[in-house]
Design a protein around this motif. Structure first.
Motif, PDB file in Angstrom:
ATOM      1  N   TYR A  40      38.967  25.646   1.228  1.00 29.62           N
ATOM      2  CA  TYR A  40      38.232  26.194   2.169  1.00 29.62           C
ATOM      3  C   TYR A  40      37.588  27.480   1.637  1.00 29.62           C
ATOM      4  O   TYR A  40      37.988  28.269   0.788  1.00 29.62           O
ATOM      5  CB  TYR A  40      39.348  27.001   3.433  1.00 29.62           C
ATOM      6  N   ALA A  42      35.830  29.932   2.427  1.00 28.17           N
ATOM      7  CA  ALA A  42      35.994  31.245   2.870  1.00 28.17           C
ATOM      8  C   ALA A  42      37.151  31.849   2.355  1.00 28.17           C
ATOM      9  O   ALA A  42      37.391  33.070   1.941  1.00 28.17           O
ATOM     10  CB  ALA A  42      36.028  31.373   4.459  1.00 28.17           C
ATOM     11  N   CYS A  99      36.172  39.031   7.656  1.00 21.85           N
ATOM     12  CA  CYS A  99      35.845  38.289   8.663  1.00 21.85           C
ATOM     13  C   CYS A  99      35.529  37.056   8.849  1.00 21.85           C
ATOM     14  O   CYS A  99      35.844  36.133   9.476  1.00 21.85           O
ATOM     15  CB  CYS A  99      34.330  38.968   9.236  1.00 21.85           C
ATOM     16  N   SER A 100      34.950  36.551   7.576  1.00 22.79           N
ATOM     17  CA  SER A 100      34.726  34.968   7.607  1.00 22.79           C
ATOM     18  C   SER A 100      36.068  34.410   7.578  1.00 22.79           C
ATOM     19  O   SER A 100      35.986  33.253   8.167  1.00 22.79           O
ATOM     20  CB  SER A 100      33.867  34.595   6.342  1.00 22.79           C
ATOM     21  N   GLY A 103      37.458  34.435  10.992  1.00 20.69           N
ATOM     22  CA  GLY A 103      36.715  33.292  11.782  1.00 20.69           C
ATOM     23  C   GLY A 103      37.354  31.995  11.888  1.00 20.69           C
ATOM     24  O   GLY A 103      37.537  31.255  12.710  1.00 20.69           O
ATOM     25  N   ILE A 104      37.679  31.523  10.716  1.00 20.58           N
ATOM     26  CA  ILE A 104      38.419  30.149  10.373  1.00 20.58           C
ATOM     27  C   ILE A 104      39.591  30.235  11.081  1.00 20.58           C
ATOM     28  O   ILE A 104      40.016  29.082  11.696  1.00 20.58           O
ATOM     29  CB  ILE A 104      38.531  29.869   9.057  1.00 20.58           C
ATOM     30  N   VAL A 106      40.901  31.918  13.372  1.00 19.50           N
ATOM     31  CA  VAL A 106      40.969  32.152  15.081  1.00 19.50           C
ATOM     32  C   VAL A 106      40.426  30.766  15.588  1.00 19.50           C
ATOM     33  O   VAL A 106      40.915  30.259  16.527  1.00 19.50           O
ATOM     34  CB  VAL A 106      39.930  33.203  15.427  1.00 19.50           C
ATOM     35  N   LEU A 107      39.258  30.025  15.021  1.00 22.41           N
ATOM     36  CA  LEU A 107      39.077  28.591  15.144  1.00 22.41           C
ATOM     37  C   LEU A 107      40.318  27.827  15.428  1.00 22.41           C
ATOM     38  O   LEU A 107      40.481  27.114  16.237  1.00 22.41           O
ATOM     39  CB  LEU A 107      38.060  28.197  14.254  1.00 22.41           C
ATOM     40  N   TYR A 108      40.889  27.820  14.024  1.00 21.66           N
ATOM     41  CA  TYR A 108      42.132  26.888  13.927  1.00 21.66           C
ATOM     42  C   TYR A 108      43.550  27.445  15.006  1.00 21.66           C
ATOM     43  O   TYR A 108      44.012  26.617  15.635  1.00 21.66           O
ATOM     44  CB  TYR A 108      42.867  27.018  12.772  1.00 21.66           C
ATOM     45  N   ARG A 110      43.170  29.175  18.067  1.00 19.75           N
ATOM     46  CA  ARG A 110      42.948  29.687  19.220  1.00 19.75           C
ATOM     47  C   ARG A 110      41.981  28.406  19.869  1.00 19.75           C
ATOM     48  O   ARG A 110      42.228  27.856  20.642  1.00 19.75           O
ATOM     49  CB  ARG A 110      42.099  30.850  19.500  1.00 19.75           C
ATOM     50  N   ASP A 111      40.823  28.253  19.236  1.00 19.58           N
ATOM     51  CA  ASP A 111      39.928  27.373  19.862  1.00 19.58           C
ATOM     52  C   ASP A 111      40.690  26.141  19.532  1.00 19.58           C
ATOM     53  O   ASP A 111      40.252  25.061  20.633  1.00 19.58           O
ATOM     54  CB  ASP A 111      38.628  27.151  19.063  1.00 19.58           C
ATOM     55  N   LEU A 112      40.794  25.361  18.445  1.00 18.40           N
ATOM     56  CA  LEU A 112      41.429  24.267  18.278  1.00 18.40           C
ATOM     57  C   LEU A 112      42.937  23.886  18.349  1.00 18.40           C
ATOM     58  O   LEU A 112      43.369  22.718  18.525  1.00 18.40           O
ATOM     59  CB  LEU A 112      40.883  23.657  16.884  1.00 18.40           C
TER      60      LEU A 112
END
Lengths: 155, 155
Positions: A40, A42, A99-100, A103-104, A106-108, A110-112
């Protein structure tokens, strides 16, 4: 210049710098101990940014210690200007890196919902600890940078 | 207080605020026009943060216009303290939003190469424009917040 908390060449200033060093080192350690972090961009940027922060804060902590030992006043306009620019650049880079990476995560998480998926083998806990330490580092460096700007402006 | 570029109640201050409004509005517009942006927490946060920035900067642009019309000086310590806190909070939120969204776009475009994959149908271009405008907004608000802190400290 004023006798402010966290000013260069003071005990409070040195403690603030040591706090930044320790948190930045903890952030790098947590991230390096996580598997496949190097996949990654980031997370690699977080390590680079925290490494830079560590070097900068360590250098200034040594300078503060030296100034305390020989009882020299570090508060001249040229030095403080240098500290303002350095603190501001490292603070911005630290916040951007934290923050970057956040962001990743939170994506992993929560979102996915990859973190609860055992097939993914993602060390989300370590990523989260590392990012939390990066935010604490940023908080300390933000205090330093504001104190420096205030000292320079009120000189 | 000094006659600085970007001080409250001046033409340069008003132009800076209008610049912030326009860039924040462009960032929101690009993001809203991208399909399925609401699947990503970071992109929703970018819209919320840019919306807050838009409201704050629009309010201050109106205040600057009013001060220019009635030729009133806005540079008293209480008002400038309020501007310092507001600018600093919105600047930090803007940078955090821009960086967390940028982290996801870098992950998709570089690390996972999803943007060049026609099966994914990701509007990466719009995400990128939106994030670029968020960074420009942050740059303008960072100038404002530093000018305000300088004015307050040198008062």
């Amino acid at each position: 210049m004023k006798m402010m908390f966290g000013r260069p060449g003071s005990k409070s200033g040195m403690l603030l710098r040591i706090g930044q060093c320790l948190c930045a080192a903890a952030s790098v350690a947590f991230m390096v101990s996580a598997e496949r972090f190097s996949d990654y961009t980031a997370f690699c940027y977080l390590i680079a940014s925290m490494g830079l922060q560590l070097l900068w804060s360590f250098g200034l902590a040594c300078l503060d210690l030296y100034a305390l030992k020989i009882k020299k006043d570090l508060q001249n306009a040229v030095l403080v200007s240098l500290f303002v620019v350095g603190d501001w650049v490292t603070a911005t880079l630290s916040l951007a890196a934290a923050c970057s990476s956040a962001g990743i995560v939170v994506l992993y998480a929560r979102d996915l919902d990859f973190c609860n998926n055992p097939k993914m083998h993602l060390p989300c806990g370590r990523f989260e600890y590392s990012i939390a330490m990066a935010f604490v580092t940023w908080f300390f460096i933000a205090i330093s940078s504001h104190v420096m700007l205030w000292l320079l402006a009120s000189a």
